[in-house]
Design an enzyme around this catalytic site. Structure first.
Site, PDB file in Angstrom:
ATOM      1  N   ASP A 155       0.666  -1.066   0.123  1.00  0.00           N
ATOM      2  CA  ASP A 155       0.109   0.136   0.134  1.00  0.00           C
ATOM      3  C   ASP A 155       1.155   1.110   0.153  1.00  0.00           C
ATOM      4  OD1 ASP A 155      -1.622   1.669   0.171  1.00  0.00           O
ATOM      5  OD2 ASP A 155      -1.974   2.538   2.209  1.00  0.00           O
ATOM      6  N   SER A 156       0.618   2.234  -0.463  1.00  0.00           N
ATOM      7  CA  SER A 156       0.714   3.439  -0.562  1.00  0.00           C
ATOM      8  C   SER A 156       1.574   4.106   1.433  1.00  0.00           C
ATOM      9  CB  SER A 156       0.374   4.511  -0.962  1.00  0.00           C
ATOM     10  OG  SER A 156      -1.138   4.826  -0.387  1.00  0.00           O
ATOM     11  N   CYS A 164      -4.137  -0.984  -2.487  1.00  0.00           N
ATOM     12  CA  CYS A 164      -4.402   0.358  -2.807  1.00  0.00           C
ATOM     13  C   CYS A 164      -4.645   0.574  -3.566  1.00  0.00           C
ATOM     14  CB  CYS A 164      -2.466   0.766  -2.997  1.00  0.00           C
ATOM     15  SG  CYS A 164      -2.436   2.995  -3.227  1.00  0.00           S
ATOM     16  N   GLU A 201      -4.293   9.419   7.496  1.00  0.00           N
ATOM     17  CA  GLU A 201      -2.467   9.302   7.313  1.00  0.00           C
ATOM     18  C   GLU A 201      -2.069  10.269   9.037  1.00  0.00           C
ATOM     19  OE1 GLU A 201      -0.037   7.730   6.243  1.00  0.00           O
ATOM     20  OE2 GLU A 201      -1.264   6.490   4.566  1.00  0.00           O
ATOM     21  N   CYS A 228     -11.215   3.566  -1.587  1.00  0.00           N
ATOM     22  CA  CYS A 228      -9.520   4.131  -0.923  1.00  0.00           C
ATOM     23  C   CYS A 228     -10.094   3.073   0.232  1.00  0.00           C
ATOM     24  CB  CYS A 228      -9.648   5.493  -0.922  1.00  0.00           C
ATOM     25  SG  CYS A 228      -8.038   5.522   0.302  1.00  0.00           S
ATOM     26  N   HIS A 251      -7.606   3.824   3.085  1.00  0.00           N
ATOM     27  CA  HIS A 251      -7.646   4.071   3.830  1.00  0.00           C
ATOM     28  C   HIS A 251      -9.137   4.391   4.953  1.00  0.00           C
ATOM     29  CE1 HIS A 251      -4.436   5.765   2.569  1.00  0.00           C
ATOM     30  NE2 HIS A 251      -3.879   6.226   3.846  1.00  0.00           N
TER      31      HIS A 251
END
Lengths: 268, 268
Positions: free
Chosen positions: A8-9, A71, A150, A183, A185
């Site tokens: 993942d990023s 991701c 994040e 996404c 996240h």
């Protein structure tokens, strides 16, 4: 015991890892989050492809048996290429979410939220329409969500305001009965998104759905782990160890934290 | 345009066919229901295997690209064998339902209802526990449901009484948060089962889940139909044409009935 590789990023893919641990507790994971170069959403296709390949090479050296691109942006830009070039099964997060949405929607009105990169790629729209042309799609980029997550802002007044403001353009389509969290996240903001979208909307978590389809692929390729040992997972980040550990803890709070080892990785 | 072959002991698999048509509207189906020899539930393993192979041979002559065993009893007794011996992808109805249950359950207490054959085979228990050993399983055979559905009794007082009475042994396990409808006839009784089981229980329809995983397999094997034509499906029954057509109509009422041709088949 060969592991499932997860890339993942940053920390978003941890929601996929968490679901993999929950739905496939016998499987060992090796996770790499490219936190140092996160977010991928606003980056060019070429850049995302380069970074993704660097992550893949890191994991291939660890002899993974399968790759999960956890991701959406990386899936949109690299899935086809990786599926062609690697000789292990590769799954992305877009197709599982699209298939789940097709299963859940009753009126064929599906919303998608994701990063600019994912939305710009039209990967969800293509995945949905290639299977079922009559699906009506409303796609919206929510560029503030990833940086917010994040930084560890997952709920509370600030999160609520950002989500409310971001989803305004989508709320106009009141026919939408299914919304894809496009996404990895976003499941961390699921409660806030559900409140803002309304209870009549089914939220599809690409994390849950990808874990489920990973289970399918393990069976198709006959590479399930049948041992009864508890796996010890390895997690790597290219960025700050401290904040990665903190977010991991909040995601894995219901799991056995001792099963996870977190390390720093240097790639690229 | 190569079709997806679908087999069942009778009309139960029509719920899988219906979901395939809904979730994969570009795919053509050829369905064979062995109504003349239904139910399979109380039959021996050898008999179910013989009958299933006869159905498979009928469909292989029609050049199908993939086989869906839309019958839990037949899946329990023939899936492994068919997957080994056929050179097309084969999917059963048990693993998709098991994976969906693992995804949905929050407390790992899963109930399963099915025919005597399916429950006796312990195929669901094995599928669940091989993936996640900590799942607590309560399995119950409901031998009256299939004959009732095959006679077209799907709701009303009689259906309610039979369901209530049959589910009594399961109702004792009030921790159960997920219940697998482990027979493709049972989605036709879904509303009644939901009322009796209670709203806190998530019902897993093996029909919906199998259609979704069929979509996954079409992609893995790159055999999706990409044409934009509306497929005309072919349905066959070994039994009475009239009652088969009547039940088909009640299942496909929201679909375009003109897309389905129903014929009599002679096998065995």
């Amino acid at each position: 015991m060969q592991a499932i590789g997860v890339i993942d990023s940053g920390v978003g893919g941890l929601t996929v890892a968490h679901e993999l641990m929950r739905q496939l507790p016998k499987e060992k994971l090796i996770y790499l989050g490219d936190t140092a170069r996160c977010p991928y959403g606003p980056r060019s296709k070429t850049e995302v492809q380069k970074f993704t390949w660097e992550m893949v090479e890191f994991l291939l050296e660890k002899n993974i048996k399968m790759l999960v691109i956890a991701c959406n942006t990386a899936t949109a830009f690299t899935l086809n290429d990786l599926q062609k070039k690697l000789d292990i099964p590769v799954i992305g997060v877009i197709q599982p979410g699209a298939r789940a949405a097709i299963k859940f929607t009753k009126n064929n009105h599906v919303g998608i939220i994701g990063t600019e990169g994912t939305i710009r790629s039209e990967a969800y729209t293509n995945a949905l329409k290639s299977i079922k042309a009559e699906i009506e799609v409303n796609a919206l980029a929510c560029p503030l969500f990833v940086p917010m997550v994040e930084q560890g802002v997952l709920s509370g007044e600030q999160a609520r305001e950002v989500v409310e403001d971001s989803l305004k353009p989508l709320k106009r389509y009141d026919q939408m009965d299914t919304l894809i969290l496009g996404c990895t996240h976003y499941p961390l903001l699921k409660d806030t998104i559900q409140t803002v979208a309304g209870e009549h909307v089914t939220l599809i978590s690409s994390s849950e759905e990808t874990a489920r389809e990973t289970s399918t692929l393990l069976e198709v390729h006959q590479i399930q782990n049948k041992e009864k040992l508890f796996p010890v997972h390895q997690f790597y980040t290219t960025g700050e160890l401290e904040i990665f550990i903190e977010i991991s803890k909040s995601i894995f709070k219901d799991s056995n934290a001792q099963m996870v080892r977190i390390n720093k990785a240097n790639i690229g």
